[in-house]
Write a protein that holds these residues in place. Sequence first.
Motif, PDB file in Angstrom:
ATOM      1  N   ALA A   2       0.834  -1.206   0.000  1.00 55.42           N
ATOM      2  CA  ALA A   2       0.000   0.000   0.000  1.00 55.42           C
ATOM      3  C   ALA A   2       0.871   1.260   0.000  1.00 55.42           C
ATOM      4  O   ALA A   2       0.604   2.220  -0.744  1.00 55.42           O
ATOM      5  N   LEU A   3       1.913   1.272   0.818  1.00 51.05           N
ATOM      6  CA  LEU A   3       2.806   2.432   0.880  1.00 51.05           C
ATOM      7  C   LEU A   3       3.561   2.590  -0.433  1.00 51.05           C
ATOM      8  O   LEU A   3       3.714   3.695  -0.948  1.00 51.05           O
ATOM      9  N   ALA A   4       4.021   1.481  -0.992  1.00 55.13           N
ATOM     10  CA  ALA A   4       4.734   1.534  -2.268  1.00 55.13           C
ATOM     11  C   ALA A   4       3.842   2.098  -3.370  1.00 55.13           C
ATOM     12  O   ALA A   4       4.285   2.927  -4.171  1.00 55.13           O
ATOM     13  N   GLU A   5       2.609   1.668  -3.397  1.00 49.94           N
ATOM     14  CA  GLU A   5       1.662   2.170  -4.409  1.00 49.94           C
ATOM     15  C   GLU A   5       1.453   3.673  -4.260  1.00 49.94           C
ATOM     16  O   GLU A   5       1.440   4.410  -5.243  1.00 49.94           O
ATOM     17  N   LEU A   6       1.301   4.131  -3.035  1.00 53.77           N
ATOM     18  CA  LEU A   6       1.110   5.563  -2.773  1.00 53.77           C
ATOM     19  C   LEU A   6       2.347   6.363  -3.190  1.00 53.77           C
ATOM     20  O   LEU A   6       2.228   7.395  -3.870  1.00 53.77           O
ATOM     21  N   LEU A   7       3.526   5.886  -2.819  1.00 52.22           N
ATOM     22  CA  LEU A   7       4.759   6.584  -3.185  1.00 52.22           C
ATOM     23  C   LEU A   7       4.946   6.607  -4.698  1.00 52.22           C
ATOM     24  O   LEU A   7       5.278   7.653  -5.272  1.00 52.22           O
ATOM     25  N   GLU A   8       4.730   5.479  -5.337  1.00 48.71           N
ATOM     26  CA  GLU A   8       4.844   5.418  -6.799  1.00 48.71           C
ATOM     27  C   GLU A   8       3.905   6.408  -7.470  1.00 48.71           C
ATOM     28  O   GLU A   8       4.289   7.130  -8.390  1.00 48.71           O
ATOM     29  N   PHE A   9       2.663   6.440  -7.028  1.00 52.84           N
ATOM     30  CA  PHE A   9       1.673   7.343  -7.603  1.00 52.84           C
ATOM     31  C   PHE A   9       2.159   8.790  -7.541  1.00 52.84           C
ATOM     32  O   PHE A   9       2.135   9.505  -8.542  1.00 52.84           O
TER      33      PHE A   9
END
Length: 86
Positions: free
Chosen positions: A14-21
């Motif tokens: 979830a954190l990776a997805e947010l950072l990537e976005f």
Amino acid sequence: MARVTMLLVEDDAALAELLEFHFRREDFDVHHTADGEEALLIARERTPDIVLLDWMIEGVISGLEVCRRLRRAPETQNVPIIMLTA
């Protein structure tokens, strides 16, 4: 101007997805992995401009060890590393 290449090493999906976005929205070229060994391979294949690295990634190699190895390698020793901690 060339896009900034970021290596994101984060095992929390979830954190990776947010950072990537957010970084892609700012026109970063983001390469993500949750694995320390894979991070080192990616960094060797294509030296990133910056590394965003989780201190406590799961797996054989910790985030701290990834950092140490990146600092020892001539091709990545000067790449900025930002450590993420809980």
